[in-house]
Design an enzyme around this catalytic site. Structure first.
Site, PDB file in Angstrom:
ATOM      1  N   LYS A  40       0.827  -1.215   0.000  1.00 19.77           N
ATOM      2  CA  LYS A  40       0.000   0.000   0.000  1.00 19.77           C
ATOM      3  C   LYS A  40       0.858   1.260   0.000  1.00 19.77           C
ATOM      4  O   LYS A  40       0.617   2.176  -0.755  1.00 19.77           O
ATOM      5  CB  LYS A  40      -0.879   0.075   1.265  1.00 19.77           C
ATOM      6  CG  LYS A  40      -2.033  -0.856   1.306  1.00 19.77           C
ATOM      7  CD  LYS A  40      -2.985  -0.507   2.461  1.00 19.77           C
ATOM      8  CE  LYS A  40      -2.330  -0.429   3.820  1.00 19.77           C
ATOM      9  NZ  LYS A  40      -1.820  -1.677   4.362  1.00 19.77           N
ATOM     10  N   ARG A  56      -9.463   1.402   9.015  1.00 19.19           N
ATOM     11  CA  ARG A  56      -9.033   0.041   9.316  1.00 19.19           C
ATOM     12  C   ARG A  56     -10.170  -0.807   9.886  1.00 19.19           C
ATOM     13  O   ARG A  56      -9.984  -1.988  10.132  1.00 19.19           O
ATOM     14  CB  ARG A  56      -7.940   0.050  10.388  1.00 19.19           C
ATOM     15  CG  ARG A  56      -6.584   0.543   9.947  1.00 19.19           C
ATOM     16  CD  ARG A  56      -5.767  -0.548   9.301  1.00 19.19           C
ATOM     17  NE  ARG A  56      -4.490  -0.827   9.919  1.00 19.19           N
ATOM     18  CZ  ARG A  56      -3.361  -0.184   9.680  1.00 19.19           C
ATOM     19  NH1 ARG A  56      -3.322   0.833   8.874  1.00 19.19           N
ATOM     20  NH2 ARG A  56      -2.254  -0.567  10.263  1.00 19.19           N
ATOM     21  N   ARG A  60      11.712  -6.417   5.287  1.00 18.66           N
ATOM     22  CA  ARG A  60      11.527  -5.010   4.931  1.00 18.66           C
ATOM     23  C   ARG A  60      12.452  -4.088   5.728  1.00 18.66           C
ATOM     24  O   ARG A  60      12.629  -4.261   6.935  1.00 18.66           O
ATOM     25  CB  ARG A  60      10.066  -4.646   5.190  1.00 18.66           C
ATOM     26  CG  ARG A  60       9.730  -3.215   4.881  1.00 18.66           C
ATOM     27  CD  ARG A  60       8.255  -3.042   4.748  1.00 18.66           C
ATOM     28  NE  ARG A  60       7.558  -2.985   6.029  1.00 18.66           N
ATOM     29  CZ  ARG A  60       6.283  -2.635   6.130  1.00 18.66           C
ATOM     30  NH1 ARG A  60       5.582  -2.343   5.049  1.00 18.66           N
ATOM     31  NH2 ARG A  60       5.696  -2.597   7.303  1.00 18.66           N
ATOM     32  N   ARG A  82      11.334  -1.901  11.133  1.00 17.82           N
ATOM     33  CA  ARG A  82      10.324  -1.337  12.018  1.00 17.82           C
ATOM     34  C   ARG A  82      10.136  -2.204  13.255  1.00 17.82           C
ATOM     35  O   ARG A  82      10.245  -3.413  13.202  1.00 17.82           O
ATOM     36  CB  ARG A  82       8.985  -1.232  11.269  1.00 17.82           C
ATOM     37  CG  ARG A  82       8.919  -0.022  10.378  1.00 17.82           C
ATOM     38  CD  ARG A  82       7.729  -0.041   9.470  1.00 17.82           C
ATOM     39  NE  ARG A  82       6.477  -0.404  10.129  1.00 17.82           N
ATOM     40  CZ  ARG A  82       5.290  -0.274   9.549  1.00 17.82           C
ATOM     41  NH1 ARG A  82       5.204   0.218   8.330  1.00 17.82           N
ATOM     42  NH2 ARG A  82       4.187  -0.639  10.178  1.00 17.82           N
ATOM     43  N   ARG A 118      -0.859  -8.457  13.371  1.00 16.47           N
ATOM     44  CA  ARG A 118      -1.412  -7.439  12.478  1.00 16.47           C
ATOM     45  C   ARG A 118      -2.235  -8.072  11.364  1.00 16.47           C
ATOM     46  O   ARG A 118      -3.271  -7.544  10.967  1.00 16.47           O
ATOM     47  CB  ARG A 118      -0.284  -6.577  11.903  1.00 16.47           C
ATOM     48  CG  ARG A 118       0.272  -5.607  12.948  1.00 16.47           C
ATOM     49  CD  ARG A 118       1.731  -5.247  12.679  1.00 16.47           C
ATOM     50  NE  ARG A 118       1.905  -4.489  11.468  1.00 16.47           N
ATOM     51  CZ  ARG A 118       3.034  -4.497  10.748  1.00 16.47           C
ATOM     52  NH1 ARG A 118       4.061  -5.257  11.123  1.00 16.47           N
ATOM     53  NH2 ARG A 118       3.131  -3.766   9.667  1.00 16.47           N
TER      54      ARG A 118
HETATM   55  P1  AMP Z   1       0.878   0.813   9.299  1.00 14.85           P
HETATM   56  O1  AMP Z   1       2.179   1.438   8.919  1.00 14.85           O
HETATM   57  O2  AMP Z   1      -0.269   1.282   8.447  1.00 14.85           O
HETATM   58  O3  AMP Z   1       0.959  -0.691   9.374  1.00 14.85           O
HETATM   59  O4  AMP Z   1       0.535   1.331  10.781  1.00 14.85           O
HETATM   60  C1  AMP Z   1       1.411   1.080  11.873  1.00 14.85           C
HETATM   61  C2  AMP Z   1       0.636   1.088  13.172  1.00 14.85           C
HETATM   62  O5  AMP Z   1       0.023   2.373  13.364  1.00 14.85           O
HETATM   63  C3  AMP Z   1      -0.508   0.101  13.259  1.00 14.85           C
HETATM   64  O6  AMP Z   1      -0.103  -1.214  13.615  1.00 14.85           O
HETATM   65  C4  AMP Z   1      -1.371   0.749  14.351  1.00 14.85           C
HETATM   66  O7  AMP Z   1      -0.815   0.561  15.634  1.00 14.85           O
HETATM   67  C5  AMP Z   1      -1.249   2.228  13.990  1.00 14.85           C
HETATM   68  N1  AMP Z   1      -2.290   2.627  13.005  1.00 14.85           N
HETATM   69  C6  AMP Z   1      -2.102   3.090  11.733  1.00 14.85           C
HETATM   70  N2  AMP Z   1      -3.262   3.342  11.125  1.00 14.85           N
HETATM   71  C7  AMP Z   1      -4.234   3.036  12.024  1.00 14.85           C
HETATM   72  C8  AMP Z   1      -5.662   3.066  12.005  1.00 14.85           C
HETATM   73  N3  AMP Z   1      -6.338   3.483  10.913  1.00 14.85           N
HETATM   74  N4  AMP Z   1      -6.326   2.671  13.121  1.00 14.85           N
HETATM   75  C9  AMP Z   1      -5.672   2.276  14.236  1.00 14.85           C
HETATM   76  N5  AMP Z   1      -4.335   2.184  14.325  1.00 14.85           N
HETATM   77  C10 AMP Z   1      -3.610   2.574  13.231  1.00 14.85           C
END
Ligand code: AMP
Length: 210
Positions: A13, A85, A124, A155, A166
């Site tokens: 994404k 989400r 990654r 990360r 996740r």
């Molecule tokens: P990502 O890089 O999109 O995987 O986001 C990393 C982390 O940020 C996630 O595992 C959540 O802890 C938090 N996060 C990002 N977007 C959201 C969302 N829309 N709702 C809740 N937590 C989020």
């Protein structure tokens, strides 16, 4: 262009959103990046969201919606990456768009099997200098490059345990959004296991651009 990119962690994404943003000037809004920037700032809010981030859990809806909303203001073309989400976030987004008097063009879901995603994510690395994403095997970070000096960081939530958590959350809470947008006739799906360029082409095709 006003689109949502849906898809599990590792489906690309972020990569696709930045490519589209670069191509047509749309604003790339990544709630994951917003969360990581807040953590890096060391603020109280950053400390609060870090616990969720590191475990791979979702930040509570109210908090993430507050963090996300200001980024939508004023931009007339955007790509949402990582938001919404779950259904309650999708409803909050619908309300915010109603208030702004704008409509969503498309929700594009990137699709890939879990085992491939785990392999992608555990290799990654992200450049702290440029934000660019690499993979230790398929697209290794450059050595001694002035364009991207790094450092190249794994990360905190790219450990196997957090990745599995996740992905489970994705299947339980986020994947049902495909039905949510299908019901509004806004859903398109794209095979995320293709070459990066082919995925970009399909996403552009799905949103009526080339
Ligand atoms: P990502 O890089 O999109 O995987 O986001 C990393 C982390 O940020 C996630 O595992 C959540 O802890 C938090 N996060 C990002 N977007 C959201 C969302 N829309 N709702 C809740 N937590 C989020």
């Amino acid at each position: 262009m006003k689109i949502i990119l849906l898809g599990p962690q590792g489906s690309g994404k972020g990569t696709q959103a930045s490519r589209l943003a670069e191509k047509n000037g749309a604003k790339h809004i990544s709630t994951g990046d917003i969360v990581r920037a807040e953590i890096k700032s060391g603020s109280d809010l950053g400390k609060k969201v870090q616990e969720y981030n590191d475990r791979g859990d979702l930040v509570p809806d109210e908090t993430i919606i507050e963090m996300f909303k200001p980024h939508l203001d004023g931009a007339d073309a955007w790509i949402l990456d990582g938001f919404p989400r779950n259904e309650s976030q999708a409803k909050a987004l619908d309300e915010a768009l109603d208030e702004l008097g704008i409509t969503l063009d498309k929700a594009v879901a990137l699709e890939a099997p879990d085992d491939d995603l785990v392999a992608r994510l555990s290799g990654r690395r992200q450049s702290e200098a440029t934000g660019k994403i690499y993979h230790v095997e398929h697209d290794p970070p450059p050595e001694n490059s002035s364009d991207d000096p790094g450092p190249f960081i794994q990360r905190d939530d790219d450990t196997e345990e957090a990745i599995r958590n996740r992905l489970n959350i994705y299947h339980e809470q986020t994947e049902p959004l495909k039905d949510y947008y299908e019901r509004q006739n806004l859903l398109a799906t794209v095979d995320a296991m293709q070459e990066i360029d082919a995925v970009t082409k399909d996403v552009l095709g799905a949103v009526g651009e080339r």
